[in-house]
Write an enzyme that holds these catalytic residues in place. Structure first.
Site, PDB file in Angstrom:
ATOM      1  N   ARG A 170      56.676  46.285  47.415  1.00  0.00           N
ATOM      2  CA  ARG A 170      56.615  46.353  46.175  1.00  0.00           C
ATOM      3  C   ARG A 170      56.168  47.911  45.698  1.00  0.00           C
ATOM      4  O   ARG A 170      55.595  48.271  44.788  1.00  0.00           O
ATOM      5  CB  ARG A 170      55.738  45.792  45.281  1.00  0.00           C
ATOM      6  CG  ARG A 170      56.213  44.242  45.515  1.00  0.00           C
ATOM      7  CD  ARG A 170      57.474  43.811  45.054  1.00  0.00           C
ATOM      8  NE  ARG A 170      57.875  42.465  45.031  1.00  0.00           N
ATOM      9  CZ  ARG A 170      58.581  42.079  46.231  1.00  0.00           C
ATOM     10  NH1 ARG A 170      59.031  42.806  46.981  1.00  0.00           N
ATOM     11  NH2 ARG A 170      58.760  40.834  46.262  1.00  0.00           N
ATOM     12  N   SER A 220      56.412  37.529  38.970  1.00  0.00           N
ATOM     13  CA  SER A 220      55.217  37.228  39.575  1.00  0.00           C
ATOM     14  C   SER A 220      54.020  38.286  39.096  1.00  0.00           C
ATOM     15  O   SER A 220      54.412  39.372  38.901  1.00  0.00           O
ATOM     16  CB  SER A 220      55.244  37.463  41.058  1.00  0.00           C
ATOM     17  OG  SER A 220      56.216  36.676  41.624  1.00  0.00           O
ATOM     18  N   GLU A 290      50.810  42.879  39.833  1.00  0.00           N
ATOM     19  CA  GLU A 290      52.230  43.385  40.123  1.00  0.00           C
ATOM     20  C   GLU A 290      53.060  43.963  38.642  1.00  0.00           C
ATOM     21  O   GLU A 290      53.832  44.805  38.667  1.00  0.00           O
ATOM     22  CB  GLU A 290      53.318  42.179  40.789  1.00  0.00           C
ATOM     23  CG  GLU A 290      54.711  42.756  41.203  1.00  0.00           C
ATOM     24  CD  GLU A 290      55.396  41.744  41.966  1.00  0.00           C
ATOM     25  OE1 GLU A 290      56.475  41.383  41.584  1.00  0.00           O
ATOM     26  OE2 GLU A 290      54.807  41.287  42.880  1.00  0.00           O
TER      27      GLU A 290
END
Length: 298
Positions: A170, A220, A290
């Protein structure tokens, strides 16, 4: 400033509600919201913002953003459908940053290329996906990207190869500076149309079965902590269904905070903080968001 922006682009909105441009369906007004159609427009807007010291940010589909209830001061540059071109030459795919990954997946399927199946259900643009090295079901964009073309900190167009982009979980180099992703080339492989289609259908079914895709969210909510799964930790804390205002820990997948109706950014932030504290107290694990927190004074 507004007059300058209108000289550059035909698609300018004032006090545009960001809840209309995020998958969370949350967010106050952006002072100036401009949907661009070329790198030249972006550079001219960036230069105008620099000269006038006006804050400026870039967004795609708004699928990984939580925008403040107070909105965003300055200029929001929207890289979307006006910059969504795609060209496929053999096993090489060239695509602009504004194309939705779901739309790109369909084009890649039609070309009978394999390697992009994992991204078919990711609800963002390609540019947003590159920014955070989006991934799912064991695949990540870093696995297939050859090079990325972008505007650098000096407002110059530059192209860098995969190994220069610091891709990680990420993460990419684009998170660390003032860059604007324009396009990329990907290297894929020849495949069988029916097998590729079946794989995409399988991933879609698994996503629909396990994730709250019918409710507004930013995907998420937390990054995966090393050695754990965020959703499992949250579930084991008994937080599934826990709500603050209109923000709720999904009853379908604890790793998602959803907008069950009328949620504010403040609701979501307070829920995130409660989840973090609860998981830390019970398991000694800190959950890092996130989702990107954007806007005026959180």
């Amino acid at each position: 400033m507004l007059d300058k922006i209108r000289e550059i682009s035909e698609d300018v909105k004032i006090n545009e509600e960001m809840k209309n441009h995020t998958t969370f369906r949350i967010g106050g007004p952006a002072d100036i919201f401009v949907s661009v159609k070329s790198a030249e427009e972006i550079i001219r807007i960036l230069e105008a913002c620099n000269e006038s010291k006006t804050p400026c940010m870039v967004m795609g589909n708004g699928s990984n953003m939580l925008v403040s209830d107070k909105g965003i001061r300055g200029v929001v540059i929207h890289v979307g459908s006006n910059m969504s071109g795609c060209r496929i030459d053999g096993e090489t795919v060239y695509a602009e940053a504004g194309i939705l990954m779901s739309a790109l997946a369909k084009k890649i399927l039609e070309a009978e290329l394999t390697g992009f199946e994992f991204a078919a259900g990711i609800p963002g643009t390609l540019g947003g996906g590159i920014y955070m090295n989006a991934g799912a079901y064991g695949g990540e964009l870093k696995d297939i990207i050859d090079e990325v073309t972008y505007i650098d900190e000096n407002n110059e167009i530059k192209t860098s190869k995969n190994d220069e982009l610091e891709f990680g979980y990420r993460h990419s180099i684009f998170e660390t500076g003032k860059y604007v992703i324009l396009s990329c080339t990907m290297k894929l492989k020849r495949g069988n149309f029916e097998e590729i289609k079946a794989q995409m259908a399988d991933f879609t079914k698994r996503r629909n079965d396990k994730q709250p895709v019918s409710m507004p969210s930013a995907g998420s909510t937390f990054k995966r902590p090393e050695g754990y799964f965020a959703g499992k930790l949250i579930q084991d804390c008994g937080l599934m269904g826990y709500s603050i205002g209109g923000a709720q820990v999904s009853e379908k997948h604890a790793g998602f905070v959803v907008n069950k109706g009328g949620a504010t950014a403040d609701n979501v932030l307070k829920l995130i903080e409660h989840i973090q504290k609860t998981v830390m107290d019970k398991f000694g694990v800190w959950l890092e968001p996130e989702v990107r927190l954007i806007g005026d004074k959180y």
